[in-house]
Motif scaffolding. Structure first.
Motif, PDB file in Angstrom:
ATOM      1  N   ARG A 104     -82.286 -15.397  14.871  1.00  0.00           N
ATOM      2  CA  ARG A 104     -82.496 -16.830  15.087  1.00  0.00           C
ATOM      3  C   ARG A 104     -81.192 -17.603  14.899  1.00  0.00           C
ATOM      4  O   ARG A 104     -80.910 -18.547  15.633  1.00  0.00           O
ATOM      5  N   LEU A 105     -80.398 -17.172  13.929  1.00  0.00           N
ATOM      6  CA  LEU A 105     -79.128 -17.842  13.647  1.00  0.00           C
ATOM      7  C   LEU A 105     -77.976 -17.296  14.499  1.00  0.00           C
ATOM      8  O   LEU A 105     -76.827 -17.669  14.279  1.00  0.00           O
ATOM      9  N   LYS A 106     -78.337 -16.380  15.440  1.00  0.00           N
ATOM     10  CA  LYS A 106     -77.353 -15.789  16.356  1.00  0.00           C
ATOM     11  C   LYS A 106     -76.237 -15.066  15.601  1.00  0.00           C
ATOM     12  O   LYS A 106     -75.063 -15.181  15.919  1.00  0.00           O
ATOM     13  N   GLN A 107     -76.654 -14.297  14.584  1.00  0.00           N
ATOM     14  CA  GLN A 107     -75.699 -13.529  13.795  1.00  0.00           C
ATOM     15  C   GLN A 107     -76.020 -12.045  13.920  1.00  0.00           C
ATOM     16  O   GLN A 107     -77.181 -11.661  13.991  1.00  0.00           O
ATOM     17  N   LYS A 108     -74.986 -11.236  13.937  1.00  0.00           N
ATOM     18  CA  LYS A 108     -75.157  -9.801  14.163  1.00  0.00           C
ATOM     19  C   LYS A 108     -75.153  -9.004  12.870  1.00  0.00           C
ATOM     20  O   LYS A 108     -75.019  -7.793  12.897  1.00  0.00           O
ATOM     21  N   PHE A 109     -75.271  -9.668  11.758  1.00  0.00           N
ATOM     22  CA  PHE A 109     -75.285  -8.999  10.460  1.00  0.00           C
ATOM     23  C   PHE A 109     -76.417  -9.588   9.625  1.00  0.00           C
ATOM     24  O   PHE A 109     -76.927 -10.672   9.927  1.00  0.00           O
ATOM     25  N   ARG A 148     -76.645 -22.730   5.512  1.00  0.00           N
ATOM     26  CA  ARG A 148     -75.275 -23.251   5.379  1.00  0.00           C
ATOM     27  C   ARG A 148     -74.360 -22.147   4.823  1.00  0.00           C
ATOM     28  O   ARG A 148     -73.247 -21.939   5.320  1.00  0.00           O
ATOM     29  N   SER A 149     -74.817 -21.433   3.821  1.00  0.00           N
ATOM     30  CA  SER A 149     -73.999 -20.377   3.198  1.00  0.00           C
ATOM     31  C   SER A 149     -73.704 -19.242   4.170  1.00  0.00           C
ATOM     32  O   SER A 149     -72.573 -18.791   4.289  1.00  0.00           O
ATOM     33  N   VAL A 150     -74.713 -18.823   4.917  1.00  0.00           N
ATOM     34  CA  VAL A 150     -74.510 -17.685   5.820  1.00  0.00           C
ATOM     35  C   VAL A 150     -73.678 -18.096   7.030  1.00  0.00           C
ATOM     36  O   VAL A 150     -72.914 -17.288   7.578  1.00  0.00           O
TER      37      VAL A 150
END
Length: 200
Positions: A150-155, A193-195
């Motif tokens: 959802r946050l478009k992050q690969k980790f 916010r942190s991620v």
């Protein structure tokens, strides 16, 4: 999915297993994952929730005890039922003690199937035997992946695991946080916010 876990997120999963073992529990529930997320008092989850791992651990023991102390340990869903029973004056530990006094120690325990000694899905080292994740806690880990997508992050970082815990929305961890007045919307915002800062 687990190949996306950062070293810190893998540490959370390993710590959850260690917490379950430390409390003599025969499952790894959402409460153990919360404890693992709170292990670093300066970490994002401890800062966002304002919770202290020792206080949460004491509450977990008060609510569901430990295998060596009070007999069988309850699953996340059963822990909520135990808390409700306690609220109306029924002490589950006393009921267990009475049953064991009449029928013998371990009368409430189901026989366990033998399991191979390996870490969770072979990715984390097993120490002292396999402790299974509850279905609810497996769902939390699955939702941590969905939060990363959802946050478009690969980790997947510890913040994603906390977001998964919030998104799942049930279990002993959520009950404890609710009763301690944790502002879930604020925690969700702070985790995001942190991620995002980590990804930048």
């Amino acid at each position: 999915m687990f190949e996306r876990f950062t070293a810190e997120a893998r540490t959370v999963v390993t710590r959850a297993q260690q917490e379950a073992r430390r409390l003599h529990h025969d499952h790894i529930g959402t409460e153990h994952t919360l404890l693992a997320l709170l292990a670093d008092p300066a970490g994002p989850v401890a800062r966002a929730t304002g919770l202290d791992a020792d206080a949460v651990r004491a509450e977990v023991l008060e609510r569901i005890g430990g295998h060596n102390q009070d007999g069988p340990v309850l699953s996340d869903a059963d822990a909520e039922d135990a808390a409700a029973l306690k609220a109306i004056g029924i002490d589950l530990a006393a009921v267990r003690a009475a049953i064991e006094a009449n029928f013998g120690e371990g009368a409430l325990q189901m026989p366990r199937r033998p399991v191979k000694k390996r870490g969770f899905l072979g990715l984390f080292p097993a120490t002292g035997g396999h402790i299974p994740f509850t279905n609810r806690n497996k769902k939390v880990l699955e939702l941590s992946l969905r939060e990363a997508i959802r946050l478009k992050q690969k980790f997947i970082a510890p913040e994603h695991i906390m977001l998964g815990l919030l998104r799942e929305g049930n279990g002993l961890a959520m009950l404890i946080m609710h009763e301690r007045g944790v502002d879930f919307d604020r925690v969700r915002d702070e985790m995001e916010r942190s991620v995002r800062a980590t990804a930048a």
